[in-house]
Design an enzyme around this catalytic site. Structure first.
Site, PDB file in Angstrom:
ATOM      1  N   GLY A 285      20.779  33.398  -5.197  1.00 46.39           N
ATOM      2  CA  GLY A 285      20.718  33.062  -3.776  1.00 46.39           C
ATOM      3  C   GLY A 285      19.329  32.489  -3.503  1.00 46.39           C
ATOM      4  O   GLY A 285      18.321  33.081  -3.911  1.00 46.39           O
ATOM      5  N   ALA A 286      19.299  31.338  -2.817  1.00 50.38           N
ATOM      6  CA  ALA A 286      18.042  30.595  -2.692  1.00 50.38           C
ATOM      7  C   ALA A 286      16.860  31.421  -2.162  1.00 50.38           C
ATOM      8  O   ALA A 286      15.797  31.459  -2.790  1.00 50.38           O
ATOM      9  CB  ALA A 286      18.290  29.354  -1.830  1.00 50.38           C
TER      10      ALA A 286
ATOM     11  N   ARG B 279      15.617  27.917 -12.643  1.00 54.59           N
ATOM     12  CA  ARG B 279      16.829  27.345 -12.043  1.00 54.59           C
ATOM     13  C   ARG B 279      16.415  26.095 -11.255  1.00 54.59           C
ATOM     14  O   ARG B 279      15.426  26.123 -10.527  1.00 54.59           O
ATOM     15  CB  ARG B 279      17.543  28.357 -11.127  1.00 54.59           C
ATOM     16  CG  ARG B 279      18.147  29.536 -11.911  1.00 54.59           C
ATOM     17  CD  ARG B 279      19.106  30.339 -11.052  1.00 54.59           C
ATOM     18  NE  ARG B 279      20.365  29.653 -10.850  1.00 54.59           N
ATOM     19  CZ  ARG B 279      21.299  30.054  -9.984  1.00 54.59           C
ATOM     20  NH1 ARG B 279      21.096  31.131  -9.247  1.00 54.59           N
ATOM     21  NH2 ARG B 279      22.433  29.392  -9.855  1.00 54.59           N
TER      22      ARG B 279
ATOM     23  N   GLN C 135      30.922  35.018  -6.778  1.00 54.70           N
ATOM     24  CA  GLN C 135      29.956  35.638  -5.860  1.00 54.70           C
ATOM     25  C   GLN C 135      30.609  36.074  -4.549  1.00 54.70           C
ATOM     26  O   GLN C 135      30.112  36.976  -3.881  1.00 54.70           O
ATOM     27  CB  GLN C 135      28.809  34.661  -5.538  1.00 54.70           C
ATOM     28  CG  GLN C 135      27.872  34.412  -6.708  1.00 54.70           C
ATOM     29  CD  GLN C 135      28.236  33.131  -7.439  1.00 54.70           C
ATOM     30  OE1 GLN C 135      29.414  32.795  -7.556  1.00 54.70           O
ATOM     31  NE2 GLN C 135      27.247  32.430  -7.951  1.00 54.70           N
TER      32      GLN C 135
ATOM     33  N   ASP D 191      21.471  25.858  -0.792  1.00 57.27           N
ATOM     34  CA  ASP D 191      20.371  26.004  -1.756  1.00 57.27           C
ATOM     35  C   ASP D 191      19.275  24.977  -1.529  1.00 57.27           C
ATOM     36  O   ASP D 191      18.136  25.164  -1.948  1.00 57.27           O
ATOM     37  CB  ASP D 191      20.907  25.880  -3.182  1.00 57.27           C
ATOM     38  CG  ASP D 191      21.771  27.092  -3.494  1.00 57.27           C
ATOM     39  OD1 ASP D 191      22.960  27.071  -3.133  1.00 57.27           O
ATOM     40  OD2 ASP D 191      21.233  28.064  -4.040  1.00 57.27           O
TER      41      ASP D 191
ATOM     42  N   ASN E 107      25.052  23.112  -1.813  1.00 52.46           N
ATOM     43  CA  ASN E 107      25.407  24.537  -1.864  1.00 52.46           C
ATOM     44  C   ASN E 107      26.368  24.757  -3.036  1.00 52.46           C
ATOM     45  O   ASN E 107      26.730  23.825  -3.767  1.00 52.46           O
ATOM     46  CB  ASN E 107      26.029  24.982  -0.530  1.00 52.46           C
ATOM     47  CG  ASN E 107      26.142  26.489  -0.431  1.00 52.46           C
ATOM     48  OD1 ASN E 107      25.196  27.214  -0.715  1.00 52.46           O
ATOM     49  ND2 ASN E 107      27.298  27.001  -0.040  1.00 52.46           N
ATOM     50  N   LYS E 108      26.780  25.973  -3.207  1.00 48.77           N
ATOM     51  CA  LYS E 108      27.644  26.371  -4.327  1.00 48.77           C
ATOM     52  C   LYS E 108      28.840  25.426  -4.467  1.00 48.77           C
ATOM     53  O   LYS E 108      29.442  25.017  -3.470  1.00 48.77           O
ATOM     54  CB  LYS E 108      28.111  27.814  -4.087  1.00 48.77           C
ATOM     55  CG  LYS E 108      28.999  28.410  -5.155  1.00 48.77           C
ATOM     56  CD  LYS E 108      28.418  28.326  -6.545  1.00 48.77           C
ATOM     57  CE  LYS E 108      27.055  28.977  -6.670  1.00 48.77           C
ATOM     58  NZ  LYS E 108      26.379  28.695  -7.967  1.00 48.77           N
TER      59      LYS E 108
HETATM   60  O1  MRU Z   1      24.294  30.393  -7.943  1.00 50.73           O
HETATM   61  P1  MRU Z   1      23.895  31.256  -6.776  1.00 50.73           P
HETATM   62  O2  MRU Z   1      24.659  32.532  -6.686  1.00 50.73           O
HETATM   63  O3  MRU Z   1      22.390  31.470  -6.735  1.00 50.73           O
HETATM   64  O4  MRU Z   1      24.281  30.375  -5.528  1.00 50.73           O
HETATM   65  C1  MRU Z   1      24.043  30.877  -4.232  1.00 50.73           C
HETATM   66  C2  MRU Z   1      24.499  29.980  -3.168  1.00 50.73           C
HETATM   67  O5  MRU Z   1      25.015  28.909  -3.409  1.00 50.73           O
HETATM   68  C3  MRU Z   1      24.222  30.389  -1.754  1.00 50.73           C
HETATM   69  O6  MRU Z   1      25.208  29.934  -0.897  1.00 50.73           O
HETATM   70  C4  MRU Z   1      22.879  29.786  -1.333  1.00 50.73           C
HETATM   71  O7  MRU Z   1      21.873  30.118  -2.236  1.00 50.73           O
HETATM   72  C5  MRU Z   1      22.478  30.217   0.021  1.00 50.73           C
HETATM   73  S1  MRU Z   1      21.946  31.865  -0.003  1.00 50.73           S
HETATM   74  C6  MRU Z   1      21.489  32.410   1.502  1.00 50.73           C
END
Ligand code: MRU
Length: 364
Positions: A54-55, A90, A202, A243, A253-254
Site C-alpha cells: 500500500g503506497a 518497488r 488484497q 499508488d 492503481n492496482k
Molecule cells: O500491490 P499493493 O498491495 O501494494 O497495491 C496497493 C494498492 O494498489 C492500493 O490501492 C494503493 O496503494 C493505495 S493504498 C491507500
C-alpha cells in the site's frame, strides 16, 4: 483502527528504541502476526516481499528503513546506499520516493553525529502525518456518502472498492476506506462490495479482514462481478486508492482498477479516488506512458495460497504446469474516467486545474 477491540496501527517503533514493528500482511487474514525490522535490509525486504504494502505504508516503512540504516552507517556514503537499496524495492508507488527524498533532504545537511536521532524524529513525523492526512480524506469524502444516503433513506449506500486501500495500506484509517469508516461510525448505513483483487487477493484477504474487524457490512465479489452489479443498480459509488496520481489526474492503481472505471462510466456510477498528497507525482503528466508498472512473479498468478479445513496454510497450483503467466501489478485509469479526487484538502476534479486549485504551491 481496532484489532480485537484494541487500537492498532500497521507500523510503530518498538519499545527497545532500536527497531520497528509491523503487522506481517502476508499472514493475513488467517493469522495476525507482528514482525520486527532491525536493519535497513529488513525494511527493504518487508517492502519487496509485501509484508507491508500500500503506497502510504510503503513510504512510512522506507522512512523507518532510513532510520534503521542510519544506525548501521550514518556517513554520506551510507545515506546514499540506504536510499538506493530502499528505492529499488518497488517501482510504482510514488510515496516510496517521496519519503526517501524527504529523509535524505533532511539528513544530508546534518552532522553525522545528529543523523540517527533526526532520522527517527522524521520517520515518526511522516508516520503521524499519514494518520492526519487519511483522517482528513475521511472527513472530506464522507459528504459524498451522505449525499447518496439522503437520496435513498433507510437503504444502505453500496460502495465498491478495489484492492486494499484500507488502514492496512496506510498507517491508519486508509484512503478509500477512511470515508467509509467515518460514515459507518456516524451511523450511516453503508455496505461495501469488496473486489477480491487477484492475483494477491488484497481485497478478499485484507480489506474484508479490516471491514470485518470494524463491523462494516461487506460482501466479497470476484473481480469480474463489478460490471454486472453496476448494471443491476447495486453500486452507488466506487472509491479506490492509488499508488501514483499524475499532476493531470491520471490514476495508477492496482491492476483491474481501469476496468472498474470503464464499467462505472458506462453505468453512470460515480468513480472517486482517495489519495493523500504524497501520492501525487507532480513531475509526471501522462500516466500511461510515464508511470513504471511493476511486473511481479508469475507464481502469484499460477498459484493460490489459503487455509485448509484442518487450519494449515497451503499453496496450490491453479494453472497447467506448462502455461506461462504474466503479472502486471498496476494499471492507469485516465483522468477523464475519474469523477473526482478525494484529498486531505478537499474533493477536486481529476485534472491539472482541479489539483492546482487544492495544491497551488505544488502545481506552480
Ligand atoms: O500491490 P499493493 O498491495 O501494494 O497495491 C496497493 C494498492 O494498489 C492500493 O490501492 C494503493 O496503494 C493505495 S493504498 C491507500
Amino acid at each position: 483502527m481496532h484489532v480485537n477491540g484494541k487500537p492498532t496501527r500497521t507500523i510503530w517503533p518498538a519499545a527497545d528504541g532500536r527497531s520497528v514493528e509491523i503487522i506481517d500482511q502476508t499472514k493475513l487474514p488467517h493469522r495476525f502476526e507482528v514482525a520486527t525490522l532491525r536493519t535497513r535490509a529488513d525494511a527493504a525486504h518487508a517492502i519487496k516481499a509485501m509484508l507491508v504494502r500500500g503506497a502510504p505504508l510503503i513510504g512510512a516503512t522506507a522512512a523507518y528503513g532510513m532510520w534503521l540504516g542510519m544506525m548501521e552507517d550514518a556517513s554520506d556514503a551510507g545515506l546514499d546506499e540506504h536510499y538506493e537499496r530502499l528505492h529499488e524495492t518497488r517501482p510504482t508507488a510514488i510515496n516510496l520516493r517521496w519519503a526517501l527524498d524527504r529523509m535524505r533532504a533532511l539528513l544530508k545537511h546534518l552532522p553525522v553525529a545528529e543523523r540517527v536521532e533526526n532520522a527517527r524524529l522524521e520517520a515518526d513525523a511522516i508516520t503521524e502525518e499519514d494518520v492526519v492526512l487519511n483522517s482528513a480524506i475521511g472527513d472530506n469524502g464522507v459528504s459524498l456518502i451522505h449525499e447518496i444516503a439522503n437520496k435513498k433513506p433507510g437503504e444502505a449506500v453500496n460502495i465498491l472498492t478495489h484492492c486494499n486501500a484500507g488502514w492496512l495500506a496506510t498507517v491508519d484509517w486508509g484512503t478509500a476506506t477512511a470515508p467509509i469508516y467515518k460514515a459507518h461510525d456516524a451511523g450511516l448505513p453503508v455496505h461495501v462490495w469488496v473486489d477480491e483483487t487477484r492475483p494477491r487477493n488484497q481485497g478478499a484477504g485484507l480489506t474484508a479482514w479490516e471491514l470485518n474487524n470494524h463491523g462494516v457490512p461487506h460482501t466479497v465479489i470476484v473481480d469480474n462481478a463489478g460490471g454486472h452489479l453496476m448494471q443491476q443498480g447495486a453500486v452507488d459509488l466506487v472509491i479506490t486508492g492509488t499508488d501514483r496520481t499524475t499532476a493531470t489526474g491520471d490514476v495508477c492503481n492496482k491492476i483491474g482498477t481501469y476496468l472498474k472505471a470503464l464499467a462505472a462510466r458506462d453505468n453512470n456510477v460515480p468513480f472517486f479516488v482517495a489519495l493523500p498528497s504524497p501520492t501525487i507525482d507532480w513531475t509526471v503528466s501522462d500516466g500511461i506512458r510515464e508511470i513504471p508498472i511493476e511486473e511481479r512473479a508469475a507464481e502469484e498468478v499460477t498459484h493460490l495460497t489459503g487455509q485448509t479445513s484442518s487450519g494449515g496454510i497451503e499453496t496450490i497450483r491453479v494453472t497447467p504446469a506448462g502455461s506461462g503467466a504474466a503479472n502486471p501489478a498496476f494499471d492507469v485509469t485516465p483522468a477523464r474516467l475519474v469523477t473526482g479526487l478525494i484529498t486531505e484538502r478537499g474533493v477536486c476534479h481529476a485534472s491539472a486545474d482541479g489539483l492546482a486549485s487544492l495544491f497551488p504551491e505544488k502545481a506552480a
